[in-house]
Design an enzyme around this catalytic site. Structure first.
Site, short mmCIF file in Angstrom:
data_model
loop_
_atom_site.label_atom_id
_atom_site.label_comp_id
_atom_site.label_asym_id
_atom_site.label_seq_id
_atom_site.Cartn_x
_atom_site.Cartn_y
_atom_site.Cartn_z
CD GLU A 107 131.79 22.31 21.82
OE1 GLU A 107 132.69 22.85 21.11
OE2 GLU A 107 132.21 21.36 22.37
CD GLU A 144 132.97 18.87 18.29
OE1 GLU A 144 134.26 18.72 17.97
OE2 GLU A 144 132.37 20.25 18.29
O1 AHR Z 1 135.59 24.61 22.27
C1 AHR Z 1 136.60 24.27 21.69
C2 AHR Z 1 136.46 22.75 20.80
O2 AHR Z 1 135.59 22.84 19.71
C3 AHR Z 1 135.93 21.76 21.83
O3 AHR Z 1 136.88 21.00 22.54
C4 AHR Z 1 135.47 20.78 20.66
O4 AHR Z 1 134.37 20.13 21.31
C5 AHR Z 1 134.98 21.54 19.51
O5 AHR Z 1 135.63 21.18 18.32
#
Ligand code: AHR
Length: 501
Positions: free
Chosen positions: A295, A176
């Site tokens: 994610e 990110e």
């Molecule tokens: O999964 C939780 C967080 O969400 C992770 O660390 C990050 O990559 C995202 O913003």
């Protein structure tokens, strides 16, 4: 009595979308909250094995069925020195973890993670720190992990007891990197250039790698699209995937839109593919960049951002969302989207695995149990293997504030390797049950027809320490076959796994 509705689907095992990629059922272990410490790793726990891994958690992970696990972050990776987590445990430093405001003890690191992956039988997916660190440290890590021996870093690994190289194939180039919350946030131009350099140099050490460039942190980021275009313009020929991240929660009590969250995921996938393909076309490249949806989940983020958090403690309770039956149905619908789009989404990670927005919960020194979201994932990983089929569907719509009219039925069909067929179907309507009719005319003869349904009269029903089995799928006996049509009653707000064998 709620109105009864009907939906119909048809498919033919000869007409396929794509093979289900092995990496589609990935998950994620971040050094965050209690995902690692007292989650998967708790040496003092009664069930711990000789590596300090909780056997009760290992058993649940095997039942869940992830195929690949991303590590060590997440936001955590952007401040992480991987060397802190290798070698004798008594020499490992305690560090401030700025991403989550806690103290990291480094008692679990790369070697322990690799043991964990081998024990549960999953592919490792390793992220490098491109926040506080860069090219050299990424190369050192790769040399430590994948070079057989005879060099400083590879011999260090061997001296730590791992004679054989880890052979980690899949690597994330940072995490990110567009997010203002990210340690070492970059512009798209800065990041694209670094990603390209790191990727090209990593391939000089190991030419069998699959590399993931960071896409924007979500579809809602102001730079979404422009970020992907710039990053890929710089790195198109040196990376294999662009990442996508998406988390969903009900906004302002609008549960109908929440039920339709997969609409947003679909649009997200469309947008990333269109952008990646446009860059490829401009560069006159024959190569396709696929999506690593590394994610995804339901996450009650507002609750996290609004709460006060104690600073610099070790492995506190962070992001321990307790999922409801409704959350599990939305979650199942997200899984259906990943399957439907697996021609281009060829890797994905449920964020995360244990305790932190997770399908598995634990108590330190106590039991482990399944959250509601455990079940759709386990069923999809078990029965969603083979080839995704093209499905024609005709379904009634329901109205949402955010997405307009949305089909109540969300489904996908998979032709399994053993010749059976699995249909995953969600009734997204919160009020109306649905009769699902499946046209069986083009299906091979079958003798076994079952449906497992997850629903609850209370959409807010949850599994907890006190009542860990409150919500679970049940056999749905409401099935008939007549005149070549299978008819199954899908309750309102339900996730259903239909097996035709
Ligand atoms: O999964 C939780 C967080 O969400 C992770 O660390 C990050 O990559 C995202 O913003």
């Amino acid at each position: 009595m709620a109105d009864h509705q009907r939906a119909r689907i048809e498919f033919d095992p000869r007409f396929t979308v794509a093979d289900v990629p092995e990496r589609l059922f990935g998950s994620f272990v971040e050094h965050l909250g209690r995902c690692v410490y007292t989650g998967i790793y708790e040496p003092d726990h009664a069930s711990a094995n000789e590596d300090g891994l909780r056997q009760d958690v290992l058993d649940l992970i095997r039942e869940l069925g992830p195929t690949m696990i991303r590590y060590p972050g997440g936001n955590f990776v952007s401040g992480y020195r991987w060397e802190d987590g290798v070698g004798p445990k008594e020499d490992r430093p305690r560090r401030l973890d700025l991403a989550w405001g806690v103290t990291e003890t480094n008692q679990f690191g790369l070697g322990e993670f690799m043991k964990f992956c081998r024990t549960v039988g999953v592919e490792p997916n390793m992220a490098v720190n491109l926040g506080t660190r860069g090219l050299q440290e990424a190369l050192d890590l790769l040399e430590y992990a994948n070079h057989p021996g005879g060099t400083y870093w590879s011999d260090l690994r061997r001296s730590h007891g791992d004679e054989e190289p880890y052979g980690i194939k899949l690597w994330c180039l940072g995490n990110e990197m567009d997010g203002p919350w990210q340690i070492g946030q970059r512009t798209a131009t800065e990041y694209g250039r670094i990603a390209d350099q790191v990727a090209r140099s990593m391939r000089m050490i190991d030419d069998k790698l699959d590399l993931v460039a960071c896409g924007s942190s979500s579809r809602g980021m102001p730079q979404f699209g422009a970020w992907e275009a710039e990053v890929l313009t710089q790195s198109y020929e040196s990376v294999d995937y662009i990442s996508a991240h998406a988390y969903y929660q009900p906004e302002g009590g609008d549960f109908a839109s929440f039920m339709a969250s997969a609409q947003d995921m679909e649009l997200f996938i469309d947008g990333v593919i269109a952008t990646a393909d446009a860059v490829g076309a401009k560069l006159k490249s024959d190569k396709k960049i696929n999506i690593s949806f590394d994610e995804w989940n339901v996450w009650y983020q507002h609750a996290w951002h609004e709460a006060e958090h104690a600073k610099w403690v070790e492995a506190p309770r962070q992001l321990e969302d307790v999922y409801s039956a409704m959350d599990a149905v939305v979650f199942g619908s997200l899984l259906i989207t990943l399957l439907r789009r697996c021609d281009r989404v060829t890797a994905a990670c449920l964020a995360q695995l244990v305790n932190v927005i997770a399908p598995i919960m634990t108590e330190p020194g106590g039991p482990a149990w399944r959250q509601t979201t455990f079940f759709p994932f386990a069923e999809a990983s078990k029965f969603g293997r083979g080839k995704v089929l093209r499905v024609n569907a005709d379904a009634p719509a329901f109205h949402t504030e955010r997405f307009g009219d949305v089909a109540a039925l969300h489904s996908v069909a998979v032709a399994n390797e053993d010749g059976s067929i699995t249909v995953f179907a969600v009734n997204r309507n919160l009020e109306h049950p649905l009769t699902l009719e499946i046209d069986a005319a083009s299906l091979p003869t079958f003798s076994d027809l079952t449906c497992s349904t997850l629903t609850d009269e209370d959409p807010n029903a949850k599994n907890t320490l006190e009542n860990p089995t409150r919500v679970a799928p049940k056999a749905n006996e409401d099935i008939t076959v007549k005149d070549g049509v299978i008819a199954i009653e899908l309750p309102a707000m339900s996730w259903n796994t239909i097996r035709i064998a």
